[in-house]
Scaffold this motif. Structure first.
Motif, PDB file in Angstrom:
ATOM      1  N   ALA A   1       0.802  -1.236   0.000  1.00  0.00           N
ATOM      2  CA  ALA A   1       0.000   0.000   0.000  1.00  0.00           C
ATOM      3  C   ALA A   1       0.839   1.293   0.000  1.00  0.00           C
ATOM      4  CB  ALA A   1      -0.989  -0.006   1.154  1.00  0.00           C
ATOM      5  N   PRO A   2       1.897   1.391   0.825  1.00  0.00           N
ATOM      6  CA  PRO A   2       2.650   2.655   0.839  1.00  0.00           C
ATOM      7  C   PRO A   2       3.731   2.729  -0.247  1.00  0.00           C
ATOM      8  CG  PRO A   2       3.066   1.337   2.836  1.00  0.00           C
ATOM      9  CD  PRO A   2       2.361   0.463   1.853  1.00  0.00           C
ATOM     10  N   HIS A   3       3.881   1.667  -1.025  1.00  0.00           N
ATOM     11  CA  HIS A   3       4.982   1.641  -1.997  1.00  0.00           C
ATOM     12  C   HIS A   3       4.582   2.397  -3.264  1.00  0.00           C
ATOM     13  CE1 HIS A   3       6.196  -2.451  -0.010  1.00  0.00           C
ATOM     14  NE2 HIS A   3       6.162  -1.433   0.833  1.00  0.00           N
ATOM     15  N   ILE A   4       5.587   2.918  -3.965  1.00  0.00           N
ATOM     16  CA  ILE A   4       5.290   3.690  -5.174  1.00  0.00           C
ATOM     17  C   ILE A   4       5.778   2.929  -6.406  1.00  0.00           C
ATOM     18  CG2 ILE A   4       5.127   6.017  -4.207  1.00  0.00           C
ATOM     19  CD1 ILE A   4       8.153   6.324  -4.784  1.00  0.00           C
ATOM     20  N   PRO A   5       5.049   3.067  -7.512  1.00  0.00           N
ATOM     21  CA  PRO A   5       5.471   2.359  -8.733  1.00  0.00           C
ATOM     22  C   PRO A   5       6.573   3.115  -9.478  1.00  0.00           C
ATOM     23  CG  PRO A   5       3.430   3.549  -9.159  1.00  0.00           C
ATOM     24  CD  PRO A   5       3.777   3.789  -7.706  1.00  0.00           C
ATOM     25  N   TYR A   6       6.929   4.280  -8.947  1.00  0.00           N
ATOM     26  CA  TYR A   6       7.839   5.172  -9.673  1.00  0.00           C
ATOM     27  C   TYR A   6       9.297   4.803  -9.448  1.00  0.00           C
ATOM     28  CZ  TYR A   6       3.403   7.621  -9.553  1.00  0.00           C
ATOM     29  OH  TYR A   6       2.077   7.913  -9.660  1.00  0.00           O
ATOM     30  N   GLY A   7      10.084   5.018 -10.496  1.00  0.00           N
ATOM     31  CA  GLY A   7      11.501   4.695 -10.425  1.00  0.00           C
ATOM     32  C   GLY A   7      12.271   5.756  -9.650  1.00  0.00           C
ATOM     33  N   VAL A   8      12.363   5.579  -8.353  1.00  0.00           N
ATOM     34  CA  VAL A   8      13.145   6.493  -7.514  1.00  0.00           C
ATOM     35  C   VAL A   8      14.248   5.651  -6.870  1.00  0.00           C
ATOM     36  CG1 VAL A   8      13.113   8.053  -5.538  1.00  0.00           C
ATOM     37  CG2 VAL A   8      11.128   7.947  -7.072  1.00  0.00           C
ATOM     38  N   ASP A   9      15.506   6.008  -7.134  1.00  0.00           N
ATOM     39  CA  ASP A   9      16.624   5.159  -6.717  1.00  0.00           C
ATOM     40  C   ASP A   9      16.828   5.121  -5.212  1.00  0.00           C
ATOM     41  OD1 ASP A   9      17.123   4.500  -9.300  1.00  0.00           O
ATOM     42  OD2 ASP A   9      18.647   6.064  -9.614  1.00  0.00           O
ATOM     43  N   ASN A  10      16.549   6.240  -4.573  1.00  0.00           N
ATOM     44  CA  ASN A  10      16.808   6.299  -3.129  1.00  0.00           C
ATOM     45  C   ASN A  10      15.488   6.460  -2.376  1.00  0.00           C
ATOM     46  OD1 ASN A  10      19.882   6.498  -3.270  1.00  0.00           O
ATOM     47  ND2 ASN A  10      19.179   8.106  -4.655  1.00  0.00           N
TER      48      ASN A  10
ATOM     49  N   THR B   1       9.540   4.546 -15.062  1.00  0.00           N
ATOM     50  CA  THR B   1      10.630   4.133 -15.935  1.00  0.00           C
ATOM     51  C   THR B   1      10.669   2.626 -16.143  1.00  0.00           C
ATOM     52  OG1 THR B   1      11.917   4.313 -13.917  1.00  0.00           O
ATOM     53  CG2 THR B   1      12.162   6.074 -15.540  1.00  0.00           C
ATOM     54  N   ASN B   2      10.095   1.892 -15.198  1.00  0.00           N
ATOM     55  CA  ASN B   2      10.173   0.430 -15.323  1.00  0.00           C
ATOM     56  C   ASN B   2       8.853  -0.205 -14.918  1.00  0.00           C
ATOM     57  OD1 ASN B   2      11.399  -1.973 -15.895  1.00  0.00           O
ATOM     58  ND2 ASN B   2      12.280  -2.203 -13.835  1.00  0.00           N
ATOM     59  N   ALA B   3       7.765   0.372 -15.386  1.00  0.00           N
ATOM     60  CA  ALA B   3       6.448  -0.111 -14.978  1.00  0.00           C
ATOM     61  C   ALA B   3       5.463   0.017 -16.141  1.00  0.00           C
ATOM     62  CB  ALA B   3       5.963   0.675 -13.763  1.00  0.00           C
ATOM     63  N   PRO B   4       5.662  -0.829 -17.172  1.00  0.00           N
ATOM     64  CA  PRO B   4       4.856  -0.661 -18.396  1.00  0.00           C
ATOM     65  C   PRO B   4       3.349  -0.827 -18.173  1.00  0.00           C
ATOM     66  CG  PRO B   4       6.179  -2.687 -18.461  1.00  0.00           C
ATOM     67  CD  PRO B   4       6.672  -1.877 -17.308  1.00  0.00           C
ATOM     68  N   ARG B   5       2.940  -1.721 -17.260  1.00  0.00           N
ATOM     69  CA  ARG B   5       1.493  -1.892 -17.036  1.00  0.00           C
ATOM     70  C   ARG B   5       0.910  -0.625 -16.405  1.00  0.00           C
ATOM     71  NH1 ARG B   5      -0.167  -7.512 -14.263  1.00  0.00           N
ATOM     72  NH2 ARG B   5      -2.275  -6.713 -14.659  1.00  0.00           N
ATOM     73  N   PHE B   6       1.639  -0.044 -15.468  1.00  0.00           N
ATOM     74  CA  PHE B   6       1.170   1.201 -14.829  1.00  0.00           C
ATOM     75  C   PHE B   6       1.053   2.311 -15.877  1.00  0.00           C
ATOM     76  CE2 PHE B   6       2.582  -1.023 -11.059  1.00  0.00           C
ATOM     77  CZ  PHE B   6       1.764  -0.548 -10.046  1.00  0.00           C
ATOM     78  N   LEU B   7       2.055   2.380 -16.730  1.00  0.00           N
ATOM     79  CA  LEU B   7       2.094   3.439 -17.745  1.00  0.00           C
ATOM     80  C   LEU B   7       0.880   3.347 -18.665  1.00  0.00           C
ATOM     81  CD1 LEU B   7       3.971   5.736 -18.666  1.00  0.00           C
ATOM     82  CD2 LEU B   7       5.042   4.130 -20.256  1.00  0.00           C
TER      83      LEU B   7
ATOM     84  N   TYR C   1       0.436  14.691 -14.938  1.00  0.00           N
ATOM     85  CA  TYR C   1       0.367  13.429 -15.694  1.00  0.00           C
ATOM     86  C   TYR C   1       1.730  13.126 -16.288  1.00  0.00           C
ATOM     87  CZ  TYR C   1      -0.496  10.870 -20.121  1.00  0.00           C
ATOM     88  OH  TYR C   1      -0.424  10.016 -21.198  1.00  0.00           O
ATOM     89  N   GLN C   2       2.337  14.134 -16.909  1.00  0.00           N
ATOM     90  CA  GLN C   2       3.652  13.954 -17.517  1.00  0.00           C
ATOM     91  C   GLN C   2       4.698  13.598 -16.458  1.00  0.00           C
ATOM     92  OE1 GLN C   2       4.073  13.929 -20.870  1.00  0.00           O
ATOM     93  NE2 GLN C   2       6.077  13.119 -20.317  1.00  0.00           N
ATOM     94  N   PHE C   3       4.607  14.250 -15.310  1.00  0.00           N
ATOM     95  CA  PHE C   3       5.560  14.000 -14.215  1.00  0.00           C
ATOM     96  C   PHE C   3       5.504  12.527 -13.780  1.00  0.00           C
ATOM     97  CE2 PHE C   3       6.696  14.107  -9.632  1.00  0.00           C
ATOM     98  CZ  PHE C   3       7.956  14.708  -9.730  1.00  0.00           C
ATOM     99  N   ARG C   4       4.285  11.987 -13.680  1.00  0.00           N
ATOM    100  CA  ARG C   4       4.147  10.562 -13.318  1.00  0.00           C
ATOM    101  C   ARG C   4       4.724   9.686 -14.425  1.00  0.00           C
ATOM    102  NH1 ARG C   4       0.163  13.160 -10.640  1.00  0.00           N
ATOM    103  NH2 ARG C   4      -0.464  12.388  -8.593  1.00  0.00           N
ATOM    104  N   ARG C   5       4.391  10.028 -15.669  1.00  0.00           N
ATOM    105  CA  ARG C   5       4.915   9.265 -16.819  1.00  0.00           C
ATOM    106  C   ARG C   5       6.444   9.201 -16.766  1.00  0.00           C
ATOM    107  NH1 ARG C   5       4.834   9.083 -21.988  1.00  0.00           N
ATOM    108  NH2 ARG C   5       3.602   7.230 -22.324  1.00  0.00           N
ATOM    109  N   ASP C   6       7.031  10.370 -16.521  1.00  0.00           N
ATOM    110  CA  ASP C   6       8.495  10.460 -16.510  1.00  0.00           C
ATOM    111  C   ASP C   6       9.114   9.525 -15.467  1.00  0.00           C
ATOM    112  OD1 ASP C   6       8.183  12.400 -18.407  1.00  0.00           O
ATOM    113  OD2 ASP C   6       8.591  14.100 -17.064  1.00  0.00           O
ATOM    114  N   HIS C   7       8.340   9.277 -14.403  1.00  0.00           N
ATOM    115  CA  HIS C   7       8.894   8.439 -13.329  1.00  0.00           C
ATOM    116  C   HIS C   7       8.500   6.969 -13.442  1.00  0.00           C
ATOM    117  CE1 HIS C   7       9.824  12.355 -11.499  1.00  0.00           C
ATOM    118  NE2 HIS C   7      10.772  11.684 -10.858  1.00  0.00           N
TER     119      HIS C   7
END
Lengths: 163, 740
Positions: free
Chosen positions: B503-512, B565-571, B557-563
């Motif tokens: 639940a608290p996890h994000i699908p976005y590619g954030v390295d840290n 990076t490794n989640a094609p189903r989410f995209l 929307y674009q900001f989410r898209r940009d992040h």
């Protein structure tokens, strides 16, 4: 005290202040009418007095003695089975848990008795006293429109046949 | 986590009357550990029966889940019938009794072998064990959006395919032709070459003697004829004419009614009342003093309630008598600070090193969000009818967890669980509430005092004030943006963690990333509430994403898209929601759009809310919902669940607030715990991406996204950022100037 529920007379010997809801459910045994809030806020207990939708949880039986009481069990057409609203509810697959739907149908029934072609705003207004926790509002609205159309067509057919 | 070491196989038999039954048995294999206690003898244990081919060629499918409007009594039989090539028109459904014989083996198998974890609503409620295979087998729970994902995939489809296989083999033997020459369709088997056709029922006796394929071949989605269609639900006709029986509708001979008042301050004891207090009340039979509540039994519910209202019901003092909502938040903050200072916070996700990033960061953004407690407010108030006799107890109730209820009742009555029979009824709304056995325990304890059945009904006030609540929570964020507008570091701290784990996890590619939580002591009972932790974390993470997008000066929307990076189903889901909502097209003044994205229970959902602020009033015009649940077995039912979940989540976002005052819940009924009604209900459009991916849930996943889509839209329209729900507590004003 005599109560006319769905064209059947029931003799009840109870405190005249007893809410109609509990008499319908417990004494008469018609459990299609539901208890939801007890303060007239949710519409689950909606029945009709002389065709008008009322909240039976707040209506004492003494206020209903000389009136025709209609519940969900009493709206089917004796000739054609289910009422147009009930058929529309099945067609649109309206209910989810289904608990509020007797009250929704009785409110809708009361609306269509007074207004054969309700607009979206008319429907919103007439149905605003009925809560559906499953959020079936858009399907209820579609169901009312479908039933209204069906009833108008039936009425036209009847006029044509009689004319 | 151990492997599934016992061998499960499908078994058959013939009942008197010539009905073929097919079920799942378990053969003792590895007898190590707790599993051996479950399997008493050396023989096979038939755990459940899934289908019966009746003598008249109709088929009865036995469903081990409760119907609460989610359509499971229709969708699960569809899965079985399709694999069997049965005639849908002759399918009947029977809900399995609350009995160990029908416990949910498939859930256990899903847990051990499936690609997904079993939601925690499915565990921890029956007895002492937790998260073990043994435990799973004694469950029969409806919750966690699990019915189709586990029972459907592991039991219904396999049983249907196995039935088809043995019937086919029996026909092949009977007619002495190769099985490959036979055609199975609509519950009949035919041999076109010799022009022979016969119903399934002609082959049941022979079929029952054949051994079952352990792993029957399942259809591919191209071969489905019933799955993926939307036949009318079985339960609907009884829900339009008043004949559907909910728990509250049960009528038994000599039954009486009970009303109850429990301590408003959770955990406080009731002061016992003398039996004589009701002596002048005709039709009122008994006062029952429970530890934390007083109940009154009378000839009717209204009489019982009226009597209860006139009695001097009092409760002992408790340590929580002065606790208010702000005390609870202060405690959270203190515990969060302490955990940080002492470095003993519970770690959830740790990736890279946020410390190094924050040291050098120049663009650091922080925000804190809050959500209040929420009650379930099912339309049918809690109720249970019980009859306790010397040698056992029967209860009639709408339950998401009949075996758990039986177990809890057995425990308080000091009976063996087998002596408690649960007659499960339709549920007038569940949403997690009807997995808690509190009302059944009360009903049993009340009924124990008399020799007739008692129907206990809670008033709406009890229902709102004695719930098990979605918790109030605080979530704090700190992130840094680099000069390309990318998130370099994501730090998130909140209170408590239940389910679903992601639940608290994000699908976005954030390295840290550092996502962590702390526990805090409270006397408010917690419970599963539609979508559980996701109901708040989607609001937290997706609001913060919106704030970051604004700071980065990039379209949200674009900001989410940009992040992504490794989640094609989410995209794909996000793009679909944006496309269908005409994202980017100009809106009239004082209108706004907000977007959100969240996965829960295996289904990815994106939503766009379109709102208008008219003077100080908010109007939600339209919600576009895109969802990827893998394969959709009943599209119309899935759409209905999406709509339902959005209205449920929108109700909470706009109005939902349970607050604590003097240790008790302040709100009491629908006048102060407001529900969304038809005039405020938006137009909802649902778009589904279907695939052969493992099926996700339907009942819960649309609820989380609506709160952030709504508040992000409010920000878009007005520049007002809502960081604490519900929206009704905020003064709204259309002022697009704030955004510059």
């Amino acid at each position: 005290m005599k109560l006319n529920i769905n064209n059947t007379i029931h003799d009840v010997d109870l405190d005249p202040a007893t809410p109609l809801l509990w008499v319908i459910r417990e004494q008469v045994g018609l459990t299609g009418t539901k208890f939801g809030c007890g303060i007239g806020q949710c519409g689950a207990c909606t029945v009709q007095l002389d065709g008008l939708a009322i909240r039976s949880c707040l209506t004492p039986i003494q206020a209903a003695t000389d009136k025709e009481i209609t519940t969900i069990e009493g709206i089917s057409d004796q000739d054609s089975g289910l009422h147009a609203l009930q058929k529309a509810w099945i067609e649109e697959q309206v209910p989810q848990c289904g608990y509020c739907q007797s009250g929704q149908i009785l409110s809708a029934h009361s609306l269509l008795t007074q207004n054969t072609s309700p607009t979206d705003e008319d429907i919103d207004q007439a149905m605003s006293g009925n809560i559906c926790r499953c959020g079936t509002y858009s399907r209820i609205k579609s169901g009312i429109k479908l039933a209204a159309e069906e009833l108008r067509n039936t009425a036209t057919t009847k006029i044509l046949n009689n004319g | 986590m151990g492997k599934w070491t016992r061998r499960a196989f499908i078994t058959t038999g013939v009942l008197t009357g010539g009905a073929l039954v097919i079920g799942v048995a378990i053969r003792p294999g590895n007898r190590a550990g707790k599993v051996k206690d479950l399997i008493g003898g050396e023989g096979d244990t038939v755990l459940n029966i899934w289908l019966k081919v009746n003598a008249d060629n109709t088929i009865t499918v036995i469903v081990p889940h409760a119907e609460m409007g989610q359509g499971v009594h229709t969708t699960l039989p569809m899965m079985l019938a399709d694999e069997m090539d049965a005639d849908w028109k002759t399918i009947k459904m029977l809900e399995a009794p609350g009995n160990k014989e029908y416990a949910n083996y498939a859930l256990g198998k899903g847990f051990i072998m499936g690609p997904k974890d079993i939601p925690s609503i499915l565990v921890g409620t029956v007895d002492g064990f937790f998260l073990t295979a043994t435990k799973q087998i004694s469950l029969q729970i409806t919750g966690g959006s699990s019915s189709v994902r586990f029972t459907g995939m592991f039991a219904m489809r396999v049983a249907g395919a196995a039935a088809r296989a043995v019937l086919l083999e029996a026909a092949s033997e009977e007619w002495e032709v190769a099985a490959g020459e036979l055609v199975v369709k609509n519950s009949t088997i035919s041999h076109p070459a010799s022009d022979r056709t016969a119903p399934f029922s002609d082959f049941v006796v022979k079929a029952s003697k054949l051994s079952q394929p352990a792993k029957p071949r399942l259809k591919t989605s191209e071969e489905f004829t019933i799955m993926g269609t939307s036949p009318p639900r079985f339960d609907i006709p009884s829900k339009v004419d008043g004949t559907a029986n909910f728990g509250i509708d049960v009528v038994l001979p000599n039954m009486k009614y009970a009303a109850i008042k429990a301590s408003p301050v959770f955990g406080a004891k009731a002061k016992p009342l003398e039996a004589s207090a009701i002596k002048d009340m005709p039709g009122v039979h008994k006062i029952v003093n429970l530890e934390g509540a007083i109940a009154v039994i009378a000839d009717g519910y209204w009489l019982a309630k009226k009597a209860l209202n006139t009695l001097p019901v009092e409760f002992d003092k408790s340590a929580h008598d002065t606790t208010g909502q702000s005390d609870i938040y202060d405690r959270y903050l203190q515990d969060m600070d302490t955990a940080l200072a002492e470095g003993n916070e519970e770690k959830d996700v740790k990736k890279g090193s946020i410390k190094n990033i924050f040291k050098k960061a120049t663009n650091v953004i922080e925000a804190e969000y809050r959500v209040p407690y929420l009650a379930h407010a099912t339309m049918e108030p809690m109720n249970c009818t019980a009859l306790v006799k010397e040698d056992g107890c029967e209860i009639w109730v709408g339950s998401q967890n009949p075996l758990g209820f039986a177990n809890s009742v057995a425990e308080v009555l000091d009976l063996d669980q087998e002596k408690v029979v649960v007659h499960n009824q339709y549920l007038g709304g569940g949403f997690g509430r009807r997995s808690v056995p509190d009302v059944a325990i009360q009903a049993a304890l009340i009924s124990k005092e008399v020799d007739y059945p008692v129907k206990l009904i809670w008033s709406r006030e009890e229902d709102i004030r004695q719930d098990h609540y979605r918790e109030a929570n605080i979530s704090r964020f700190k992130a840094s943006l680099n000069d390309k507008g990318q998130i370099d570091a994501w730090n998130n701290q909140f209170v408590f963690k239940h389910d679903p784990e992601e639940a608290p996890h994000i699908p976005y590619g954030v390295d840290n990333q550092f996502i962590h939580y702390t526990n805090s002591e409270t006397h408010i009972p917690w419970g599963y509430w539609r979508s559980v932790d996701s109901s708040m974390h989607a609001f937290f993470t997706e609001s913060f994403m919106d704030e970051l997008a604004f700071k980065a000066n990039i379209d949200p929307y674009q900001f989410r898209r940009d992040h992504l990076t490794n989640a094609p189903r989410f995209l794909k889901v996000l793009d679909l929601a944006a496309e269908k909502s005409n994202w980017g097209e100009a809106l009239p003044a004082n209108w706004g759009r907000g977007i959100s994205l969240h996965e829960s229970f295996g289904t990815i959902v994106a939503q766009v809310a379109e709102i208008e602020i008219v003077e100080d009033t908010l109007k939600v015009h339209r919600v576009v919902c895109a969802a990827d649940p893998g394969f959709v077995f009943h599209p119309d039912g899935f759409n209905a669940q999406m709509e339902s979940g959005i209205v449920f989540g929108l109700t909470a976002a706009l109005y939902g607030e349970i607050s604590i005052e003097k240790g008790a819940v302040k709100q009491s009924n629908f006048h102060d715990y407001q529900m969304l009604r038809m005039p405020e209900s938006p137009k909802i459009e649902t778009y589904i991406i279907t695939s052969d991916n493992w099926p996700g849930g339907g009942g819960e996943p649309s609820t989380p996204c609506i709160a952030p889509a709504l508040t992000n839209a409010i920000f878009n329209a007005s520049g007002i950022r809502i960081r604490e729900l519900p929206v009704k507590n905020h003064e709204l004003k259309a002022d697009s100037k704030i955004l510059g």
